[in-house]
Design a protein around this motif. Structure first.
Motif, PDB file in Angstrom:
ATOM      1  N   ARG A   1      -7.490  -7.287  -6.119  1.00 55.79           N
ATOM      2  CA  ARG A   1      -7.866  -6.854  -7.467  1.00 55.79           C
ATOM      3  C   ARG A   1      -6.647  -6.460  -8.298  1.00 55.79           C
ATOM      4  O   ARG A   1      -6.632  -5.431  -8.967  1.00 55.79           O
ATOM      5  N   GLY A   2      -5.604  -7.276  -8.215  1.00 54.38           N
ATOM      6  CA  GLY A   2      -4.411  -7.053  -9.023  1.00 54.38           C
ATOM      7  C   GLY A   2      -3.439  -6.028  -8.480  1.00 54.38           C
ATOM      8  O   GLY A   2      -2.455  -5.690  -9.130  1.00 54.38           O
ATOM      9  N   THR A   3      -3.681  -5.518  -7.276  1.00 54.92           N
ATOM     10  CA  THR A   3      -2.811  -4.514  -6.671  1.00 54.92           C
ATOM     11  C   THR A   3      -2.279  -5.043  -5.342  1.00 54.92           C
ATOM     12  O   THR A   3      -3.035  -5.626  -4.559  1.00 54.92           O
ATOM     13  N   ILE A   4      -0.996  -4.833  -5.092  1.00 55.94           N
ATOM     14  CA  ILE A   4      -0.418  -5.176  -3.797  1.00 55.94           C
ATOM     15  C   ILE A   4      -0.684  -4.007  -2.853  1.00 55.94           C
ATOM     16  O   ILE A   4      -0.336  -2.866  -3.149  1.00 55.94           O
ATOM     17  N   VAL A   5      -1.339  -4.297  -1.729  1.00 52.06           N
ATOM     18  CA  VAL A   5      -1.777  -3.257  -0.794  1.00 52.06           C
ATOM     19  C   VAL A   5      -1.016  -3.405   0.523  1.00 52.06           C
ATOM     20  O   VAL A   5      -1.095  -4.457   1.161  1.00 52.06           O
ATOM     21  N   PRO A   6      -0.291  -2.355   0.952  1.00 50.70           N
ATOM     22  CA  PRO A   6       0.327  -2.394   2.277  1.00 50.70           C
ATOM     23  C   PRO A   6      -0.732  -2.182   3.354  1.00 50.70           C
ATOM     24  O   PRO A   6      -1.717  -1.475   3.130  1.00 50.70           O
ATOM     25  N   VAL A   7      -0.511  -2.820   4.513  1.00 46.86           N
ATOM     26  CA  VAL A   7      -1.485  -2.753   5.604  1.00 46.86           C
ATOM     27  C   VAL A   7      -0.771  -2.349   6.889  1.00 46.86           C
ATOM     28  O   VAL A   7       0.278  -2.899   7.216  1.00 46.86           O
ATOM     29  N   ILE A   8      -1.364  -1.387   7.599  1.00 49.23           N
ATOM     30  CA  ILE A   8      -0.828  -1.037   8.905  1.00 49.23           C
ATOM     31  C   ILE A   8      -1.863  -1.358   9.978  1.00 49.23           C
ATOM     32  O   ILE A   8      -3.067  -1.324   9.729  1.00 49.23           O
ATOM     33  N   ASP A   9      -1.365  -1.726  11.137  1.00 47.95           N
ATOM     34  CA  ASP A   9      -2.206  -2.026  12.290  1.00 47.95           C
ATOM     35  C   ASP A   9      -2.297  -0.733  13.098  1.00 47.95           C
ATOM     36  O   ASP A   9      -1.321  -0.306  13.705  1.00 47.95           O
ATOM     37  N   LEU A  10      -3.446  -0.092  13.066  1.00 45.22           N
ATOM     38  CA  LEU A  10      -3.588   1.211  13.701  1.00 45.22           C
ATOM     39  C   LEU A  10      -3.419   1.138  15.221  1.00 45.22           C
ATOM     40  O   LEU A  10      -2.911   2.069  15.838  1.00 45.22           O
ATOM     41  N   SER A  11      -3.781   0.022  15.819  1.00 46.20           N
ATOM     42  CA  SER A  11      -3.577  -0.148  17.251  1.00 46.20           C
ATOM     43  C   SER A  11      -2.081  -0.180  17.578  1.00 46.20           C
ATOM     44  O   SER A  11      -1.619   0.457  18.522  1.00 46.20           O
ATOM     45  N   ALA A  12      -1.309  -0.922  16.788  1.00 47.09           N
ATOM     46  CA  ALA A  12       0.140  -1.005  17.001  1.00 47.09           C
ATOM     47  C   ALA A  12       0.804   0.345  16.738  1.00 47.09           C
ATOM     48  O   ALA A  12       1.730   0.735  17.452  1.00 47.09           O
TER      49      ALA A  12
END
Length: 178
Positions: free
Chosen positions: A62-73
């Protein structure tokens, strides 16, 4: 008289909250549903060079760059399994001060169920783990222990600055093309 007493008792009892349940391997965890903005299927992410291995990447939403983390890692050092029930969950991450709330993506395994219970059912488990301050209290039920993940404690100051820099990254002066 009975009606007044029932209202007073209801005011004293703690309100139940809704939690999103998920797993990391065989272990069960919960996020408070009010912290969840949206649950998405797992998406293709753009990796971030030289980021910690638990930073899965970024995506546009939706027009926003979202950082993602892998909670398992982040928690156990190995990536989440690619299952049909593995989800990308957007949570509200408060940066503090006058900075706006941002979306943070979390890759969560088996994020398909919810639980409504009193937050007072979660109890401290007696271990102070400064390496994982996001691991909150636990709740016992017929399936074993369920641990509450505190979204606001997921990122260290250094990682918060990496994923949500306070000032925009400057590319330096741009020279005019001849």
């Amino acid at each position: 008289m009975i009606e007044h007493s029932a209202r007073r008792s209801a005011a004293i009892l703690p309100k139940n909250k809704l939690f999103l349940l998920f797993r990391i391997g065989a272990e069960r965890y919960a996020l408070e549903a009010t912290e969840v903005a949206e649950v998405l299927p797992r998406l293709v992410l753009k990796p971030i060079a030289q980021a910690p291995q638990w930073v899965a990447g970024v995506f546009a939403h939706r027009g926003t760059i979202v950082p993602v983390i892998d909670l398992s890692a982040l928690t156990f050092g190995h990536s989440a399994q690619a299952r049909t029930s593995t989800r990308l969950v957007l949570v509200h991450y408060r940066l503090g001060g006058d900075r706006p709330v941002q979306w943070l993506g979390l890759i969560l395994e088996q994020a398909t169920d919810t639980l409504r219970c009193s937050p007072h059912e979660f109890k401290a488990y007696g271990l102070d783990n400064p390496q994982a301050p996001y691991l909150g209290p636990v709740r016992e039920d017929e399936h074993g222990l369920l641990q509450w993940i505190r979204v606001q404690d997921l990122l260290s100051d250094a990682v918060r600055e990496l994923l949500f820099p306070e000032r925009p990254i400057s590319l330096g002066p741009v020279e005019a093309m001849p």
